[in-house]
Design a protein around this motif. Structure first.
Motif, PDB file in Angstrom:
ATOM      1  N   PRO A 169       5.696  -7.987  -4.166  1.00 52.77           N
ATOM      2  CA  PRO A 169       7.083  -8.421  -3.985  1.00 52.77           C
ATOM      3  C   PRO A 169       7.110  -9.811  -3.354  1.00 52.77           C
ATOM      4  CG  PRO A 169       6.797  -6.172  -3.183  1.00 52.77           C
ATOM      5  CD  PRO A 169       5.415  -6.714  -3.483  1.00 52.77           C
ATOM      6  N   ASP A 170       8.214 -10.488  -3.498  1.00 49.77           N
ATOM      7  CA  ASP A 170       8.368 -11.844  -2.973  1.00 49.77           C
ATOM      8  C   ASP A 170       8.730 -11.772  -1.491  1.00 49.77           C
ATOM      9  OD1 ASP A 170       8.574 -14.578  -2.822  1.00 49.77           O
ATOM     10  OD2 ASP A 170      10.599 -14.650  -3.670  1.00 49.77           O
ATOM     11  N   TYR A 171       7.710 -11.655  -0.649  1.00 46.85           N
ATOM     12  CA  TYR A 171       7.918 -11.578   0.792  1.00 46.85           C
ATOM     13  C   TYR A 171       7.906 -12.968   1.393  1.00 46.85           C
ATOM     14  CZ  TYR A 171       6.735  -6.546   0.727  1.00 46.85           C
ATOM     15  OH  TYR A 171       6.698  -5.202   0.500  1.00 46.85           O
ATOM     16  N   LEU A 172       8.961 -13.316   2.116  1.00 47.95           N
ATOM     17  CA  LEU A 172       8.958 -14.544   2.888  1.00 47.95           C
ATOM     18  C   LEU A 172       7.957 -14.354   4.024  1.00 47.95           C
ATOM     19  CD1 LEU A 172      10.279 -17.327   3.219  1.00 47.95           C
ATOM     20  CD2 LEU A 172      11.972 -16.253   4.706  1.00 47.95           C
ATOM     21  N   GLY A 173       7.120 -15.311   4.253  1.00 47.83           N
ATOM     22  CA  GLY A 173       6.126 -15.206   5.318  1.00 47.83           C
ATOM     23  C   GLY A 173       4.756 -14.773   4.839  1.00 47.83           C
ATOM     24  N   ALA A 174       4.574 -14.639   3.527  1.00 47.35           N
ATOM     25  CA  ALA A 174       3.241 -14.328   3.000  1.00 47.35           C
ATOM     26  C   ALA A 174       2.328 -15.507   3.337  1.00 47.35           C
ATOM     27  CB  ALA A 174       3.300 -14.097   1.495  1.00 47.35           C
ATOM     28  N   ARG A 175       1.239 -15.244   4.076  1.00 49.73           N
ATOM     29  CA  ARG A 175       0.399 -16.348   4.537  1.00 49.73           C
ATOM     30  C   ARG A 175      -1.003 -16.347   3.958  1.00 49.73           C
ATOM     31  NH1 ARG A 175      -0.428 -14.531  10.885  1.00 49.73           N
ATOM     32  NH2 ARG A 175      -1.483 -12.602  10.365  1.00 49.73           N
ATOM     33  N   GLN A 176      -1.522 -15.182   3.580  1.00 50.71           N
ATOM     34  CA  GLN A 176      -2.859 -15.102   2.987  1.00 50.71           C
ATOM     35  C   GLN A 176      -2.935 -13.884   2.066  1.00 50.71           C
ATOM     36  OE1 GLN A 176      -3.450 -14.612   6.745  1.00 50.71           O
ATOM     37  NE2 GLN A 176      -4.365 -16.542   7.329  1.00 50.71           N
ATOM     38  N   ILE A 177      -3.873 -13.951   1.159  1.00 51.87           N
ATOM     39  CA  ILE A 177      -4.288 -12.786   0.380  1.00 51.87           C
ATOM     40  C   ILE A 177      -5.775 -12.625   0.636  1.00 51.87           C
ATOM     41  CG2 ILE A 177      -4.658 -11.832  -1.936  1.00 51.87           C
ATOM     42  CD1 ILE A 177      -2.170 -13.467  -2.814  1.00 51.87           C
ATOM     43  N   PHE A 178      -6.173 -11.405   0.927  1.00 55.44           N
ATOM     44  CA  PHE A 178      -7.586 -11.108   1.111  1.00 55.44           C
ATOM     45  C   PHE A 178      -8.083 -10.405  -0.139  1.00 55.44           C
ATOM     46  CE2 PHE A 178      -6.018 -11.725   5.356  1.00 55.44           C
ATOM     47  CZ  PHE A 178      -7.013 -12.502   5.919  1.00 55.44           C
ATOM     48  N   ASP A 179      -9.107 -10.959  -0.752  1.00 58.55           N
ATOM     49  CA  ASP A 179      -9.670 -10.485  -2.016  1.00 58.55           C
ATOM     50  C   ASP A 179     -11.015  -9.830  -1.699  1.00 58.55           C
ATOM     51  OD1 ASP A 179     -10.630 -10.123  -4.588  1.00 58.55           O
ATOM     52  OD2 ASP A 179     -10.087 -12.139  -5.257  1.00 58.55           O
ATOM     53  N   LEU A 180     -11.033  -8.506  -1.709  1.00 60.89           N
ATOM     54  CA  LEU A 180     -12.191  -7.740  -1.250  1.00 60.89           C
ATOM     55  C   LEU A 180     -13.079  -7.312  -2.411  1.00 60.89           C
ATOM     56  CD1 LEU A 180     -13.515  -6.328   1.281  1.00 60.89           C
ATOM     57  CD2 LEU A 180     -12.266  -4.296   0.570  1.00 60.89           C
ATOM     58  N   ASP A 181     -14.337  -7.711  -2.336  1.00 67.31           N
ATOM     59  CA  ASP A 181     -15.383  -7.264  -3.254  1.00 67.31           C
ATOM     60  C   ASP A 181     -16.003  -6.013  -2.627  1.00 67.31           C
ATOM     61  OD1 ASP A 181     -17.361  -7.100  -5.215  1.00 67.31           O
ATOM     62  OD2 ASP A 181     -18.663  -8.520  -4.173  1.00 67.31           O
ATOM     63  N   ILE A 182     -15.742  -4.865  -3.207  1.00 62.92           N
ATOM     64  CA  ILE A 182     -16.139  -3.585  -2.630  1.00 62.92           C
ATOM     65  C   ILE A 182     -17.642  -3.374  -2.777  1.00 62.92           C
ATOM     66  CG2 ILE A 182     -15.870  -1.068  -2.814  1.00 62.92           C
ATOM     67  CD1 ILE A 182     -12.973  -1.657  -3.821  1.00 62.92           C
ATOM     68  N   GLU A 183     -18.294  -3.076  -1.653  1.00 60.52           N
ATOM     69  CA  GLU A 183     -19.733  -2.794  -1.626  1.00 60.52           C
ATOM     70  C   GLU A 183     -20.017  -1.310  -1.417  1.00 60.52           C
ATOM     71  OE1 GLU A 183     -20.916  -5.379   1.555  1.00 60.52           O
ATOM     72  OE2 GLU A 183     -21.201  -7.074   0.199  1.00 60.52           O
ATOM     73  N   LEU A 184     -19.101  -0.602  -0.749  1.00 62.67           N
ATOM     74  CA  LEU A 184     -19.305   0.806  -0.434  1.00 62.67           C
ATOM     75  C   LEU A 184     -17.955   1.476  -0.212  1.00 62.67           C
ATOM     76  CD1 LEU A 184     -21.307   3.150   0.382  1.00 62.67           C
ATOM     77  CD2 LEU A 184     -20.995   2.351   2.744  1.00 62.67           C
ATOM     78  N   VAL A 185     -17.832   2.690  -0.717  1.00 60.44           N
ATOM     79  CA  VAL A 185     -16.674   3.542  -0.460  1.00 60.44           C
ATOM     80  C   VAL A 185     -17.210   4.798   0.216  1.00 60.44           C
ATOM     81  CG1 VAL A 185     -14.795   4.874  -1.507  1.00 60.44           C
ATOM     82  CG2 VAL A 185     -15.451   2.653  -2.488  1.00 60.44           C
ATOM     83  N   GLN A 186     -16.548   5.196   1.294  1.00 63.08           N
ATOM     84  CA  GLN A 186     -16.976   6.414   1.980  1.00 63.08           C
ATOM     85  C   GLN A 186     -15.769   7.288   2.264  1.00 63.08           C
ATOM     86  OE1 GLN A 186     -19.940   6.347   5.233  1.00 63.08           O
ATOM     87  NE2 GLN A 186     -18.350   7.331   6.454  1.00 63.08           N
TER      88      GLN A 186
END
Length: 179
Positions: free
Chosen positions: A111-128
Protein backbone atom coordinates in the motif's frame (compact mmCIF):
# COMPACT_ATOMS: atom_id res chain seq x y z
CA UNK A 1 10.44 -30.42 18.19
CA UNK A 2 12.24 -27.90 15.96
CA UNK A 3 12.50 -28.63 12.26
CA UNK A 4 14.75 -26.95 9.73
CA UNK A 5 14.17 -26.28 6.04
CA UNK A 6 16.31 -24.78 3.29
CA UNK A 7 13.42 -22.65 2.01
CA UNK A 8 9.82 -21.71 2.67
CA UNK A 9 7.37 -24.50 1.93
CA UNK A 10 3.80 -23.71 0.80
CA UNK A 11 2.49 -24.37 4.33
CA UNK A 12 5.04 -21.90 5.73
CA UNK A 13 3.88 -19.26 3.27
CA UNK A 14 0.25 -19.88 4.24
CA UNK A 15 1.15 -19.56 7.92
CA UNK A 16 3.09 -16.32 7.39
CA UNK A 17 0.29 -14.80 5.30
CA UNK A 18 -2.19 -15.51 8.11
CA UNK A 19 -0.18 -13.59 10.74
CA UNK A 20 -0.86 -9.96 11.67
CA UNK A 21 2.42 -9.48 13.52
CA UNK A 22 6.05 -10.41 13.00
CA UNK A 23 9.29 -9.62 14.77
CA UNK A 24 12.57 -8.54 13.17
CA UNK A 25 15.88 -9.28 14.88
CA UNK A 26 19.25 -7.85 13.90
CA UNK A 27 22.60 -7.11 15.52
CA UNK A 28 25.89 -5.52 14.67
CA UNK A 29 29.21 -7.11 15.55
CA UNK A 30 29.09 -5.20 18.84
CA UNK A 31 26.51 -3.17 20.68
CA UNK A 32 22.82 -3.63 21.19
CA UNK A 33 20.75 -6.44 19.67
CA UNK A 34 17.52 -5.10 18.19
CA UNK A 35 14.15 -6.84 18.08
CA UNK A 36 11.24 -4.91 16.59
CA UNK A 37 7.58 -5.85 16.25
CA UNK A 38 6.10 -5.15 12.81
CA UNK A 39 2.55 -5.15 11.56
CA UNK A 40 0.33 -3.54 8.97
CA UNK A 41 0.44 -4.77 5.38
CA UNK A 42 4.23 -4.65 5.18
CA UNK A 43 5.59 -8.08 4.19
CA UNK A 44 5.62 -9.95 0.89
CA UNK A 45 6.94 -13.39 0.04
CA UNK A 46 8.54 -13.28 -3.41
CA UNK A 47 9.51 -16.95 -3.56
CA UNK A 48 10.60 -19.86 -1.39
CA UNK A 49 13.97 -18.20 -0.80
CA UNK A 50 13.10 -14.50 -0.75
CA UNK A 51 10.89 -12.08 1.10
CA UNK A 52 10.70 -8.32 1.44
CA UNK A 53 9.29 -6.08 4.12
CA UNK A 54 8.55 -2.40 4.05
CA UNK A 55 9.98 -0.38 6.94
CA UNK A 56 7.98 2.67 7.91
CA UNK A 57 9.33 5.69 9.77
CA UNK A 58 9.82 5.04 13.46
CA UNK A 59 11.63 6.42 16.45
CA UNK A 60 14.79 4.45 15.67
CA UNK A 61 16.48 2.87 12.68
CA UNK A 62 18.54 0.11 14.26
CA UNK A 63 17.86 -2.57 11.66
CA UNK A 64 19.21 -0.44 8.84
CA UNK A 65 22.50 0.17 10.69
CA UNK A 66 22.91 -3.54 11.47
CA UNK A 67 22.16 -4.58 7.90
CA UNK A 68 24.72 -2.12 6.54
CA UNK A 69 27.29 -3.62 8.90
CA UNK A 70 26.73 -7.33 8.31
CA UNK A 71 23.45 -8.06 6.50
CA UNK A 72 22.18 -10.61 9.05
CA UNK A 73 18.49 -10.72 9.92
CA UNK A 74 15.99 -13.03 11.56
CA UNK A 75 12.25 -12.67 11.14
CA UNK A 76 9.99 -14.51 13.57
CA UNK A 77 6.29 -15.29 13.31
CA UNK A 78 4.16 -16.71 16.14
CA UNK A 79 0.72 -18.21 16.15
CA UNK A 80 -1.40 -16.62 18.86
CA UNK A 81 -4.45 -18.67 17.95
CA UNK A 82 -5.27 -22.19 16.77
CA UNK A 83 -2.27 -24.50 16.37
CA UNK A 84 0.79 -23.32 18.35
CA UNK A 85 3.74 -22.64 16.05
CA UNK A 86 6.81 -20.42 15.86
CA UNK A 87 8.45 -19.91 12.47
CA UNK A 88 11.81 -18.19 12.07
CA UNK A 89 13.36 -17.11 8.79
CA UNK A 90 17.13 -16.52 8.83
CA UNK A 91 19.13 -14.89 6.09
CA UNK A 92 21.07 -12.02 4.63
CA UNK A 93 19.34 -8.89 3.56
CA UNK A 94 19.93 -5.77 1.56
CA UNK A 95 18.45 -2.43 2.50
CA UNK A 96 16.80 -0.50 -0.32
CA UNK A 97 16.06 3.22 0.02
CA UNK A 98 13.72 5.40 -2.06
CA UNK A 99 16.81 6.70 -3.93
CA UNK A 100 17.78 3.20 -5.11
CA UNK A 101 16.96 1.85 -8.58
CA UNK A 102 14.96 -1.15 -7.34
CA UNK A 103 12.77 0.90 -4.97
CA UNK A 104 9.94 1.65 -7.42
CA UNK A 105 9.62 -1.97 -8.51
CA UNK A 106 9.45 -3.27 -4.94
CA UNK A 107 7.44 -0.52 -3.23
CA UNK A 108 4.61 -1.01 -5.72
CA UNK A 109 3.88 -4.33 -4.00
CA UNK A 110 2.72 -2.51 -0.85
CA UNK A 111 0.00 0.00 0.00
CA UNK A 112 1.04 3.62 -0.48
CA UNK A 113 2.21 4.39 3.05
CA UNK A 114 3.48 7.88 3.75
CA UNK A 115 6.73 7.49 5.66
CA UNK A 116 8.01 4.38 3.88
CA UNK A 117 11.77 4.70 4.41
CA UNK A 118 13.35 1.35 3.48
CA UNK A 119 12.61 -2.05 2.05
CA UNK A 120 14.56 -5.00 3.38
CA UNK A 121 15.12 -7.71 0.76
CA UNK A 122 15.89 -10.97 2.57
CA UNK A 123 17.71 -13.86 0.91
CA UNK A 124 16.51 -16.82 2.99
CA UNK A 125 19.24 -19.19 4.19
CA UNK A 126 17.28 -21.21 6.77
CA UNK A 127 13.69 -21.68 7.90
CA UNK A 128 13.01 -23.18 11.31
CA UNK A 129 9.73 -24.14 12.92
CA UNK A 130 9.23 -24.96 16.59
CA UNK A 131 6.31 -25.83 18.80
CA UNK A 132 5.18 -22.53 20.28
CA UNK A 133 3.59 -24.38 23.19
CA UNK A 134 4.45 -21.53 25.57
CA UNK A 135 3.00 -18.75 23.38
CA UNK A 136 -0.27 -17.44 24.87
CA UNK A 137 -3.54 -16.96 23.02
CA UNK A 138 -4.29 -13.43 21.83
CA UNK A 139 -7.09 -12.08 19.68
CA UNK A 140 -6.39 -9.72 16.79
CA UNK A 141 -8.63 -6.66 17.14
CA UNK A 142 -7.37 -4.63 14.21
CA UNK A 143 -4.53 -2.47 12.97
CA UNK A 144 -3.64 0.76 14.74
CA UNK A 145 -3.85 3.91 12.64
CA UNK A 146 -1.53 5.85 14.96
CA UNK A 147 1.58 5.58 12.76
CA UNK A 148 -0.19 6.50 9.52
CA UNK A 149 -1.96 9.43 11.23
CA UNK A 150 1.36 10.62 12.69
CA UNK A 151 3.02 10.43 9.26
CA UNK A 152 0.13 12.30 7.63
CA UNK A 153 0.41 15.11 10.17
CA UNK A 154 4.18 15.36 9.58
CA UNK A 155 3.82 15.39 5.81
CA UNK A 156 6.63 14.54 3.40
CA UNK A 157 8.77 17.52 4.36
CA UNK A 158 8.32 16.85 8.08
CA UNK A 159 9.21 13.18 7.62
CA UNK A 160 12.39 14.10 5.77
CA UNK A 161 13.36 16.41 8.63
CA UNK A 162 12.56 13.64 11.15
CA UNK A 163 14.80 11.18 9.27
CA UNK A 164 17.61 13.74 9.40
CA UNK A 165 17.12 14.40 13.12
CA UNK A 166 16.24 10.93 14.46
CA UNK A 167 17.03 8.17 11.94
CA UNK A 168 20.62 8.70 10.74
CA UNK A 169 22.40 6.93 13.61
CA UNK A 170 21.67 3.80 15.61
CA UNK A 171 21.75 3.62 19.40
CA UNK A 172 25.38 2.53 19.00
CA UNK A 173 26.22 5.56 16.84
CA UNK A 174 26.38 3.54 13.60
CA UNK A 175 25.22 5.07 10.32
CA UNK A 176 21.86 3.85 9.00
CA UNK A 177 22.35 4.96 5.38
CA UNK A 178 19.09 6.89 5.32
CA UNK A 179 20.90 10.01 4.08
Amino acid sequence: MAKQFEELLPEHTDFINAQHLFFVGSAGAEGFVNVSPKGMDSLRILGPDRLIWLNLTGSGNETAAHVLENGRMTIMFCSFDKQPLILRVYGRTDVIHPRDDSWDELVDQFPDYLGARQIFDLDIELVQTSCGFGVPYYDFQGERDTLTNWASKKGEEGLQAYWTEKNQLSLDGKATGIR
